[in-house]
Scaffold this motif. Structure first.
Motif, PDB file in Angstrom:
ATOM      1  N   ILE A 115       0.841  -1.195   0.000  1.00  0.00           N
ATOM      2  CA  ILE A 115       0.000   0.000   0.000  1.00  0.00           C
ATOM      3  C   ILE A 115       0.881   1.252   0.000  1.00  0.00           C
ATOM      4  CG2 ILE A 115      -1.853   1.236   1.197  1.00  0.00           C
ATOM      5  CD1 ILE A 115      -2.890  -1.416   0.418  1.00  0.00           C
ATOM      6  N   GLY A 116       0.616   2.161  -0.915  1.00  0.00           N
ATOM      7  CA  GLY A 116       1.396   3.391  -0.979  1.00  0.00           C
ATOM      8  C   GLY A 116       2.428   3.342  -2.097  1.00  0.00           C
ATOM      9  N   ASN A 117       2.579   2.183  -2.717  1.00  0.00           N
ATOM     10  CA  ASN A 117       3.480   2.088  -3.869  1.00  0.00           C
ATOM     11  C   ASN A 117       2.865   1.105  -4.846  1.00  0.00           C
ATOM     12  OD1 ASN A 117       5.455   1.707  -5.740  1.00  0.00           O
ATOM     13  ND2 ASN A 117       7.117   1.704  -4.238  1.00  0.00           N
ATOM     14  N   GLU A 118       2.123   1.650  -5.809  1.00  0.00           N
ATOM     15  CA  GLU A 118       1.241   0.774  -6.576  1.00  0.00           C
ATOM     16  C   GLU A 118       1.936  -0.223  -7.491  1.00  0.00           C
ATOM     17  OE1 GLU A 118      -1.137   2.658  -9.638  1.00  0.00           O
ATOM     18  OE2 GLU A 118      -0.476   4.620  -8.955  1.00  0.00           O
ATOM     19  N   ASN A 119       3.251  -0.048  -7.719  1.00  0.00           N
ATOM     20  CA  ASN A 119       3.927  -1.032  -8.558  1.00  0.00           C
ATOM     21  C   ASN A 119       4.521  -2.184  -7.756  1.00  0.00           C
ATOM     22  OD1 ASN A 119       3.432   0.424 -10.947  1.00  0.00           O
ATOM     23  ND2 ASN A 119       5.044   1.850 -10.323  1.00  0.00           N
ATOM     24  N   GLU A 120       4.450  -2.076  -6.449  1.00  0.00           N
ATOM     25  CA  GLU A 120       5.066  -3.098  -5.621  1.00  0.00           C
ATOM     26  C   GLU A 120       4.054  -4.100  -5.084  1.00  0.00           C
ATOM     27  OE1 GLU A 120       8.059  -2.761  -2.366  1.00  0.00           O
ATOM     28  OE2 GLU A 120       8.235  -0.739  -3.221  1.00  0.00           O
ATOM     29  N   THR A 121       4.510  -5.335  -4.948  1.00  0.00           N
ATOM     30  CA  THR A 121       3.681  -6.369  -4.344  1.00  0.00           C
ATOM     31  C   THR A 121       4.578  -7.210  -3.439  1.00  0.00           C
ATOM     32  OG1 THR A 121       4.131  -7.813  -6.236  1.00  0.00           O
ATOM     33  CG2 THR A 121       2.063  -6.586  -6.287  1.00  0.00           C
ATOM     34  N   PHE A 122       3.950  -8.110  -2.705  1.00  0.00           N
ATOM     35  CA  PHE A 122       4.748  -9.090  -1.957  1.00  0.00           C
ATOM     36  C   PHE A 122       4.006 -10.413  -1.950  1.00  0.00           C
ATOM     37  CE2 PHE A 122       2.552  -9.633   2.153  1.00  0.00           C
ATOM     38  CZ  PHE A 122       1.656  -8.577   2.115  1.00  0.00           C
ATOM     39  N   ASN A 123       4.743 -11.484  -1.693  1.00  0.00           N
ATOM     40  CA  ASN A 123       4.127 -12.811  -1.628  1.00  0.00           C
ATOM     41  C   ASN A 123       4.008 -13.269  -0.187  1.00  0.00           C
ATOM     42  OD1 ASN A 123       5.889 -13.275  -4.518  1.00  0.00           O
ATOM     43  ND2 ASN A 123       3.717 -13.752  -4.456  1.00  0.00           N
ATOM     44  N   LEU A 124       2.862 -13.850   0.121  1.00  0.00           N
ATOM     45  CA  LEU A 124       2.637 -14.428   1.447  1.00  0.00           C
ATOM     46  C   LEU A 124       2.366 -15.914   1.255  1.00  0.00           C
ATOM     47  CD1 LEU A 124       2.190 -13.842   4.514  1.00  0.00           C
ATOM     48  CD2 LEU A 124      -0.227 -13.483   3.978  1.00  0.00           C
ATOM     49  N   MET A 125       3.046 -16.740   2.053  1.00  0.00           N
ATOM     50  CA  MET A 125       2.918 -18.196   1.905  1.00  0.00           C
ATOM     51  C   MET A 125       3.224 -18.851   3.250  1.00  0.00           C
ATOM     52  SD  MET A 125       4.917 -20.639  -0.772  1.00  0.00           S
ATOM     53  CE  MET A 125       4.494 -22.385  -0.921  1.00  0.00           C
ATOM     54  N   ASP A 126       2.472 -19.727   3.701  1.00  0.00           N
ATOM     55  CA  ASP A 126       1.298 -20.421   3.246  1.00  0.00           C
ATOM     56  C   ASP A 126       0.054 -19.720   3.802  1.00  0.00           C
ATOM     57  OD1 ASP A 126      -0.608 -22.451   2.613  1.00  0.00           O
ATOM     58  OD2 ASP A 126      -0.042 -23.660   4.328  1.00  0.00           O
ATOM     59  N   VAL A 127      -0.968 -19.517   2.979  1.00  0.00           N
ATOM     60  CA  VAL A 127      -2.181 -18.885   3.490  1.00  0.00           C
ATOM     61  C   VAL A 127      -3.281 -19.903   3.776  1.00  0.00           C
ATOM     62  CG1 VAL A 127      -1.704 -16.647   2.444  1.00  0.00           C
ATOM     63  CG2 VAL A 127      -3.070 -18.317   1.178  1.00  0.00           C
ATOM     64  N   GLY A 128      -2.905 -21.170   3.942  1.00  0.00           N
ATOM     65  CA  GLY A 128      -3.922 -22.092   4.417  1.00  0.00           C
ATOM     66  C   GLY A 128      -3.955 -23.491   3.822  1.00  0.00           C
ATOM     67  N   ALA A 129      -2.915 -23.886   3.094  1.00  0.00           N
ATOM     68  CA  ALA A 129      -2.934 -25.265   2.593  1.00  0.00           C
ATOM     69  C   ALA A 129      -2.748 -26.239   3.757  1.00  0.00           C
ATOM     70  CB  ALA A 129      -1.838 -25.475   1.554  1.00  0.00           C
ATOM     71  N   ASN A 130      -1.900 -25.875   4.716  1.00  0.00           N
ATOM     72  CA  ASN A 130      -1.624 -26.763   5.851  1.00  0.00           C
ATOM     73  C   ASN A 130      -1.917 -26.058   7.177  1.00  0.00           C
ATOM     74  OD1 ASN A 130      -0.233 -28.845   4.146  1.00  0.00           O
ATOM     75  ND2 ASN A 130       1.071 -27.059   3.755  1.00  0.00           N
TER      76      ASN A 130
END
Lengths: 339, 339
Positions: free
Chosen positions: A129-144
């Motif tokens: 948020i605050g930098n629209e070209n940036e993202t990040f990955n979050l893992m694991d969001v619920g497989a295990n």
């Protein structure tokens, strides 16, 4: 490249799925789609048959079905047939907006894990948020729900590959979600995961990160156990939704002046919504299986389907999974040689 | 009633602490305050000496101190002396904005647990968004990183007492934070906690609740392990903060029209901030020890100090802890009689 599509998964299937594929088929002429589901229902929304094959089936997995049982028994369900096509190398990737548990099961049991990965996890791409070209990955969001430190360490390697290959981030910073930034913080699992991550030479580990900093882009990849990752993702969604409601109330329940203000800010607010809509970065990847297996929200619209196809295209184009397979094979070989 | 105050804890101490106490002393004439800290520094902000006693000490616990070691060795630290006063029955409650770990340690080691409570936890009161008179309690938000199902079950009884006695909620709904609403969802700890909660006759258990629904007021009390609770609380804070930044950008980075809109919505936005500011519901309670032990943010301002004193007043006035003590004593007695 060929993508096997579960055309019957999700609340708006097959319409949203087929319409999304129609958007993608125009853009990506190098993709062939195999659509699994009721042919007649699918044809209703088919405006272009280029690169489209339909494999008819009457059976499908329902959202309320028990995942493991459904995958085992409904051999002709659209999702199961699509997974089988990937296993049989008739397709390179699997896409579904259907029952999440069933898709995880199909990914694990039919397509199978990459050698060296004990537990594939779900990876999402979220906005900074605050930098629209940036993202990040979050893992694991619920497989295990129950996760070992070793699993978290594997998520770090997987996530790091994703950030490099698919998002083009050089030397991505990998953080461990924890309840404090100091090395000795955490519960039993995160404390042990910290040690593994600190010794993982495949990644650029930056230490513990706190949930408060996630959306500010504290790291390119954040790893956590699936139970906590699920809670954090849902908290982000719930809080953002509540805040949008608050804004609405602020505009509509404070008289004419506020309503006028809202009118003047209409465009700004809608671009704000756009920042928050992370479906444009694609769906949740069941990462650690032998092919891209991607899930979007059950309530998905055609745009999200299109974005997910774009994501799958990038995953296949970058050969991220082939490279991961080689990486873990080499690792195993060198471990054997060292003995 | 007497409240022992660690006047030196927090970034703005002693100023914010003493000024907050000055606000409270006017409102609550039935409270006597004992302020622990540097007398000279405290006196600078003292505008009224009614019901105020100062106990001078030069020692204090720093935010970077190791909690357990600091509490054990700094016998004359303002926080330690305040805790000792509660243990010695010279005061009824302890308030501090200092080192959280040290306060948890002082609460556990000096004041001591209620008999029958294995692990006190941190309870916070958060706003329900969209209904400004409603709140809910979340517990544990980080006292214990490793939590057993039995601890979560005790949090449920504690939280339920808090909601009834302090917030005046009749028959409060207690939910278990989980990664799905179905009974069989969760990790090993939450699955076992579910069974204990379903058989806990002290509470009105409504089953699993998801993080997405927290701020909509899905339950009056939500229990979870301290690691997840901490992550969820910090995610709420981080997301809300990021959203406020997004709103600011929406107003300031979209030309004159948007700025004008922002001007018209100024009052609405500030009332929105007010909804989100949960310090007005008080601080985090270390709940399960023999007296109210309350912590506010280190960066706390005088208003938050005042609100926390109000909260302590309500806790003492309602005799919630005495009732909890009796409850667990009776429980133990009836368990013995049954043998």
């Amino acid at each position: 490249m060929k993508i096997a599509v579960d055309a019957m998964g999700g609340d708006n299937a097959p319409q949203a799925i087929v319409e999304g594929i129609m958007m993608a088929v125009k853009e990506y002429q190098d993709i062939e789609f195999i659509l699994y589901g009721k042919e007649e229902a699918i044809r209703k929304y088919l405006t272009d048959e280029t690169n489209i094959t339909i494999v008819h089936t009457d059976e499908k997995i329902m959202s309320e079905d028990d995942p493991v049982r459904a995958v085992r028994r409904k051999k002709n369900a659209s999702m199961v047939l699509a997974a089988q096509a990937v296993k049989d190398k008739k397709a390179d990737a699997l896409f579904s907006a259907g029952n999440t548990g069933a898709l995880l099961t199909a990914g694990l049991l039919i397509i199978g894990r990459i050698k060296g990965i004990d537990r594939p996890g779900l990876l999402v791409t979220l906005p900074v948020i605050g930098n629209e070209n940036e993202t990040f990955n979050l893992m694991d969001v619920g497989a295990n729900a129950d996760t070992k430190p070793e699993n978290i360490n594997q998520y770090a390697t997987l996530g790091s590959y994703y950030a490099q290959f698919v998002r083009g981030v050089k030397n991505p910073k990998v953080g461990l979600l924890n309840n404090g930034t100091e090395e000795n913080k955490g519960n039993d699992v995160t404390k042990r995961a910290y040690q593994l991550l600190a010794n993982n030479t495949d990644i650029n580990f930056v230490g513990n990160v706190e949930a408060r900093e996630l959306l500010s882009g504290i790291a390119d990849v954040v790893v956590t156990d699936g139970y906590t990752g699920n809670a954090v993702l849902k908290t982000i969604e719930g809080t953002a939704l509540s805040m949008m409601k608050l804004i609405k109330n602020a505009v509509y329940e404070n008289g004419v002046k506020a309503k006028l203000g809202g009118l003047l800010l209409k465009d700004s607010f809608s671009s704000m919504k756009d920042v928050l809509d992370y479906s444009k970065h694609g769906g949740a990847v069941l990462f650690g299986v032998k092919a891209p297996v991607i899930k979007t929200h059950g309530s998905t619209e055609k745009e999200a389907v299109y974005y997910t196809i774009r994501q799958i295209h990038e995953m296949l184009d970058s050969h991220v999974i082939d490279d991961l397979v080689h990486h873990f094979e080499e690792k195993e070989a060198s471990a054997i040689l060292k003995k």
